[in-house]
Design a protein around this motif. Structure first.
Motif, PDB file in Angstrom:
ATOM      1  N   THR A 177      -3.394 -24.682  13.109  1.00 26.13           N
ATOM      2  CA  THR A 177      -2.227 -24.542  13.990  1.00 26.13           C
ATOM      3  C   THR A 177      -1.892 -23.063  14.186  1.00 26.13           C
ATOM      4  OG1 THR A 177      -1.381 -26.555  12.988  1.00 26.13           O
ATOM      5  CG2 THR A 177       0.174 -25.299  14.298  1.00 26.13           C
ATOM      6  N   HIS A 178      -1.856 -22.335  13.065  1.00 28.37           N
ATOM      7  CA  HIS A 178      -1.488 -20.923  13.053  1.00 28.37           C
ATOM      8  C   HIS A 178      -2.412 -20.120  13.972  1.00 28.37           C
ATOM      9  CE1 HIS A 178       0.747 -17.762  11.213  1.00 28.37           C
ATOM     10  NE2 HIS A 178      -0.179 -17.321  10.386  1.00 28.37           N
ATOM     11  N   VAL A 179      -3.716 -20.305  13.792  1.00 26.15           N
ATOM     12  CA  VAL A 179      -4.692 -19.532  14.562  1.00 26.15           C
ATOM     13  C   VAL A 179      -4.550 -19.839  16.053  1.00 26.15           C
ATOM     14  CG1 VAL A 179      -7.157 -19.238  15.027  1.00 26.15           C
ATOM     15  CG2 VAL A 179      -6.328 -19.213  12.674  1.00 26.15           C
ATOM     16  N   SER A 180      -4.411 -21.118  16.398  1.00 22.47           N
ATOM     17  CA  SER A 180      -4.341 -21.410  17.833  1.00 22.47           C
ATOM     18  C   SER A 180      -3.004 -20.927  18.402  1.00 22.47           C
ATOM     19  CB  SER A 180      -4.604 -22.891  18.113  1.00 22.47           C
ATOM     20  OG  SER A 180      -3.501 -23.641  17.731  1.00 22.47           O
ATOM     21  N   GLU A 181      -1.927 -20.973  17.622  1.00 25.60           N
ATOM     22  CA  GLU A 181      -0.640 -20.462  18.128  1.00 25.60           C
ATOM     23  C   GLU A 181      -0.684 -18.942  18.315  1.00 25.60           C
ATOM     24  OE1 GLU A 181       2.623 -23.810  16.666  1.00 25.60           O
ATOM     25  OE2 GLU A 181       2.297 -22.073  15.377  1.00 25.60           O
ATOM     26  N   LEU A 182      -1.308 -18.254  17.364  1.00 25.81           N
ATOM     27  CA  LEU A 182      -1.385 -16.789  17.478  1.00 25.81           C
ATOM     28  C   LEU A 182      -2.228 -16.385  18.701  1.00 25.81           C
ATOM     29  CD1 LEU A 182      -1.789 -15.706  13.727  1.00 25.81           C
ATOM     30  CD2 LEU A 182       0.233 -15.441  15.154  1.00 25.81           C
ATOM     31  N   ARG A 183      -3.270 -17.169  18.964  1.00 21.62           N
ATOM     32  CA  ARG A 183      -4.100 -16.894  20.147  1.00 21.62           C
ATOM     33  C   ARG A 183      -3.282 -17.051  21.424  1.00 21.62           C
ATOM     34  NH1 ARG A 183      -9.490 -20.233  18.454  1.00 21.62           N
ATOM     35  NH2 ARG A 183     -10.400 -18.624  17.153  1.00 21.62           N
ATOM     36  N   GLN A 184      -2.450 -18.111  21.456  1.00 19.74           N
ATOM     37  CA  GLN A 184      -1.636 -18.344  22.652  1.00 19.74           C
ATOM     38  C   GLN A 184      -0.630 -17.222  22.857  1.00 19.74           C
ATOM     39  OE1 GLN A 184       0.138 -22.212  22.417  1.00 19.74           O
ATOM     40  NE2 GLN A 184      -1.833 -23.226  22.372  1.00 19.74           N
ATOM     41  N   VAL A 185      -0.033 -16.756  21.774  1.00 21.99           N
ATOM     42  CA  VAL A 185       0.942 -15.664  21.883  1.00 21.99           C
ATOM     43  C   VAL A 185       0.257 -14.446  22.495  1.00 21.99           C
ATOM     44  CG1 VAL A 185       2.307 -13.996  20.559  1.00 21.99           C
ATOM     45  CG2 VAL A 185       2.439 -16.426  20.002  1.00 21.99           C
ATOM     46  N   ARG A 186      -0.943 -14.166  22.021  1.00 21.55           N
ATOM     47  CA  ARG A 186      -1.672 -12.997  22.526  1.00 21.55           C
ATOM     48  C   ARG A 186      -1.991 -13.148  24.015  1.00 21.55           C
ATOM     49  NH1 ARG A 186      -6.064  -9.563  19.854  1.00 21.55           N
ATOM     50  NH2 ARG A 186      -7.204  -8.691  21.595  1.00 21.55           N
ATOM     51  N   ALA A 187      -2.402 -14.364  24.391  1.00 22.45           N
ATOM     52  CA  ALA A 187      -2.782 -14.584  25.789  1.00 22.45           C
ATOM     53  C   ALA A 187      -1.570 -14.499  26.720  1.00 22.45           C
ATOM     54  CB  ALA A 187      -3.466 -15.938  25.926  1.00 22.45           C
ATOM     55  N   ASN A 188      -0.368 -14.715  26.172  1.00 24.65           N
ATOM     56  CA  ASN A 188       0.839 -14.737  27.019  1.00 24.65           C
ATOM     57  C   ASN A 188       1.791 -13.587  26.679  1.00 24.65           C
ATOM     58  OD1 ASN A 188       0.843 -17.476  28.584  1.00 24.65           O
ATOM     59  ND2 ASN A 188       0.063 -17.900  26.533  1.00 24.65           N
ATOM     60  N   TRP A 189       1.221 -12.498  26.258  1.00 27.94           N
ATOM     61  CA  TRP A 189       2.034 -11.441  25.650  1.00 27.94           C
ATOM     62  C   TRP A 189       3.164 -10.928  26.541  1.00 27.94           C
ATOM     63  CZ3 TRP A 189       3.559 -10.367  21.202  1.00 27.94           C
ATOM     64  CH2 TRP A 189       4.214  -9.162  20.961  1.00 27.94           C
ATOM     65  N   LYS A 190       2.883 -10.735  27.843  1.00 28.97           N
ATOM     66  CA  LYS A 190       3.909 -10.161  28.732  1.00 28.97           C
ATOM     67  C   LYS A 190       5.140 -11.047  28.775  1.00 28.97           C
ATOM     68  CE  LYS A 190       2.222  -6.905  32.050  1.00 28.97           C
ATOM     69  NZ  LYS A 190       1.285  -6.813  33.165  1.00 28.97           N
ATOM     70  N   ARG A 191       4.895 -12.346  28.913  1.00 28.76           N
ATOM     71  CA  ARG A 191       5.998 -13.302  28.982  1.00 28.76           C
ATOM     72  C   ARG A 191       6.779 -13.294  27.667  1.00 28.76           C
ATOM     73  NH1 ARG A 191       4.917 -19.081  28.392  1.00 28.76           N
ATOM     74  NH2 ARG A 191       7.031 -19.657  27.817  1.00 28.76           N
ATOM     75  N   VAL A 192       6.050 -13.270  26.576  1.00 27.86           N
ATOM     76  CA  VAL A 192       6.683 -13.269  25.253  1.00 27.86           C
ATOM     77  C   VAL A 192       7.609 -12.071  25.110  1.00 27.86           C
ATOM     78  CG1 VAL A 192       6.204 -12.950  22.793  1.00 27.86           C
ATOM     79  CG2 VAL A 192       4.857 -14.576  24.123  1.00 27.86           C
ATOM     80  N   ARG A 193       7.115 -10.914  25.565  1.00 31.22           N
ATOM     81  CA  ARG A 193       7.912  -9.695  25.396  1.00 31.22           C
ATOM     82  C   ARG A 193       9.202  -9.773  26.206  1.00 31.22           C
ATOM     83  NH1 ARG A 193       5.024  -4.245  26.812  1.00 31.22           N
ATOM     84  NH2 ARG A 193       5.225  -5.311  28.785  1.00 31.22           N
ATOM     85  N   ASN A 194       9.112 -10.279  27.434  1.00 33.14           N
ATOM     86  CA  ASN A 194      10.315 -10.393  28.262  1.00 33.14           C
ATOM     87  C   ASN A 194      11.318 -11.369  27.665  1.00 33.14           C
ATOM     88  OD1 ASN A 194       9.499  -8.545  30.076  1.00 33.14           O
ATOM     89  ND2 ASN A 194       8.527 -10.026  31.455  1.00 33.14           N
ATOM     90  N   LEU A 195      10.820 -12.504  27.184  1.00 37.20           N
ATOM     91  CA  LEU A 195      11.708 -13.502  26.582  1.00 37.20           C
ATOM     92  C   LEU A 195      12.389 -12.936  25.343  1.00 37.20           C
ATOM     93  CD1 LEU A 195       9.575 -16.706  27.004  1.00 37.20           C
ATOM     94  CD2 LEU A 195      11.899 -16.355  27.844  1.00 37.20           C
ATOM     95  N   ARG A 196      11.639 -12.164  24.592  1.00 33.19           N
ATOM     96  CA  ARG A 196      12.207 -11.576  23.382  1.00 33.19           C
ATOM     97  C   ARG A 196      13.380 -10.666  23.724  1.00 33.19           C
ATOM     98  NH1 ARG A 196       8.947 -10.173  18.690  1.00 33.19           N
ATOM     99  NH2 ARG A 196       7.277  -9.531  20.060  1.00 33.19           N
TER     100      ARG A 196
END
Ligand code: HEC
Ligand code: HEC
Length: 413
Positions: A343-362
């Motif tokens: 779970t951890h590995v696939s979630e971390l991969r998704q975060v990386r692939a969606n980094w721009k969105r993650v940063r804005n939401l943060r």
């Protein structure tokens, strides 16, 4: 009261002058001896505070209720029940090597003295947080000190640990003593600890392959670093809006809805002011209904630890004895270690692939939460999405090797 203080002043003056008189007789060694003795008494005091019901409202909980030494300092359940019995929304983490975690995040509240808000907390400061958390021990540090003062032998224990003086039992000392005790809980006697101490044969070839991936291709050691195997930083460990994120937000809101009712039923008196009060008012505002069916952003509410329910940054967990500290993750959502890694590995991969969105939401979530997270708690690569370490090309065999390595963080059974 005044006479008590006057007596204490007199006592202090007498002790200080006695000590001054004795000073020339004391060698360097004796001063060290006194220091060592005090430290030993501080550890002993911390150990007894860890098991003291006086720290909790209604005296129902101790630290060990949730960090039970025989359960690797966890409570073995997905979510700690807490003082209300309704759950605290979080899984209880181990205390192994906890003193090596560089820092802890504080609740994100304003003016929350003596617990600084949105700051990086020391272990001693972090130890006071559960006392004031309305879902955990539901008291205030001030009230806990009052109960300790009335408890037999406590005054003497504090004097042995801190020396005689007018200060007596203070918040700072309670935190320090708890931290002194926790500092004695080192990593368990395990193959990996022996390996670090120089025993090359402590790990099998397969386990060493797992270690290599942990430190190299898997990039695990970017975050699980140092003696506690935690960098003490807040990471985006899963995608905002993902199934896990939504489940956590819903859980937070259900907890909020239940909390005020449960407190009323228990006839518990919450402190008028302080961090516990602030947390409670955020958790379960009196005038607004708490509605678990409403979207998290519509509720505009923070979870019990002050985080925005629609966006969570997770503090890196220590991994010592991880094979025995399940269920896993801070929300206790995963049962087995093998599944946790996947779970951890696939979630971390998704975060990386969606980094721009993650940063804005943060950024948005930080604005809503009212106070920013201390920079010290955020990883350096925050502005450089390419630098976010995530494992990209791990095969199923690699993950098995990592799993084998993680098991070497516990004693061999
Ligand atoms: C009701 C259960 C409960 C009680 C009682 C409790 N804790 Fe905890 N503790 C937790 C949970 C759950 C977390 C994880 C919080 C999080 O993830 O934000 C935690 C986290 C911690 C941490 C930080 C570890 C980390 O990796 O995040 C420390 C240190 C700690 N507790 C010490 C104590 C001390 C000292 C006491 C007693 C004063 C205590 N706890 C009482 C449940 C409890
Ligand atoms: C970007 C930082 C980061 C990286 C890289 C990382 N982790 Fe984690 N790890 C975390 C965080 C943060 C948590 C807590 C997440 C949560 O509770 O949702 C965690 C939790 C875990 C847990 C659960 C521990 C428990 O007690 O519940 C395990 C096991 C784990 N990581 C192993 C690994 C392995 C193996 C790797 C490499 C493949 C890895 N991690 C890579 C940050 C990271």
């Amino acid at each position: 009261m005044d006479t008590e203080i006057a007596m204490k002043c007199l006592f202090l003056t007498l002790t200080v002058s006695c000590q001054l008189m004795l000073l020339p007789l004391w060698g360097q060694k004796d001063t060290h001896k006194v220091k060592d003795e005090r430290q030993a008494y501080r550890v002993a005091l911390g150990r007894s505070l860890f098991r003291s019901p006086h720290l909790s409202g209604k005296k129902q909980m101790t630290c060990a209720t949730c960090h039970e030494p025989s359960y690797s300092f966890t409570d073995g359940v997905a979510e700690s029940p807490g003082i209300l019995g309704t759950g605290v929304g979080r899984n209880s983490p181990t205390m192994f090597a906890i003193a090596h975690v560089p820092q802890f995040p504080g609740p994100r509240l304003a003016n929350a003295s003596p617990l600084k808000s949105s700051q990086a907390l020391t272990l001693a400061e972090r130890c006071l947080v559960p006392i004031e958390n309305p879902l955990e021990m539901a008291s205030s540090v001030k009230d806990a000190i009052g109960r300790l003062k009335n408890s037999q032998g406590m005054k003497a224990s504090f004097e042995r640990a801190y020396g005689p003086g007018i200060l007596g039992i203070t918040a700072k000392r309670v935190g320090e003593a708890l931290a002194a005790y926790l500092s004695t809980i080192e990593a368990p006697n395990s193959p990996y600890r022996n390996f670090l101490a120089g025993d090359q044969n402590a790990l099998s070839t397969f386990e060493r392959r797992g270690l290599k991936i942990f430190q190299g291709g898997g990039q695990c050691a970017h975050c699980h670093s140092g003696e506690a195997l935690s960098d003490g930083l807040l990471h985006t460990a899963f995608l905002p809006g993902s199934a896990r994120d939504v489940a956590q937000s819903q859980r937070g809101l259900i907890l909020a809805a239940k909390a005020r009712r449960s407190f009323a039923n228990m006839k518990m008196q919450l402190p008028e002011t302080g961090i516990g009060r602030e947390l409670f008012d955020r958790l379960a505002p009196q005038l607004q209904g708490c509605d678990a069916t409403m979207s998290a952003s519509a509720n505009r509410r923070t979870t019990y630890d002050g985080q925005d329910p629609s966006f969570k940054q997770m503090h890196t967990l220590s991994l010592w004895d991880v094979a025995r500290t399940g269920p896993y993750f801070r929300d206790g959502s995963v049962a087995t270690l093998e599944q946790t890694i996947q779970t951890h590995v696939s979630e971390l991969r998704q975060v990386r692939a969606n980094w721009k969105r993650v940063r804005n939401l943060r950024k948005q979530a930080n604005r809503r939460a009212g106070s920013k997270t201390a920079k010290r708690l955020l990883p350096k690569w925050i502005g450089h999405p390419k630098g976010v370490p995530t494992p990209d090309d791990l095969t199923a065999g690699d993950l098995q090797a990592v799993l084998a390595f993680l098991k070497t963080l516990s004693p061999r059974s």
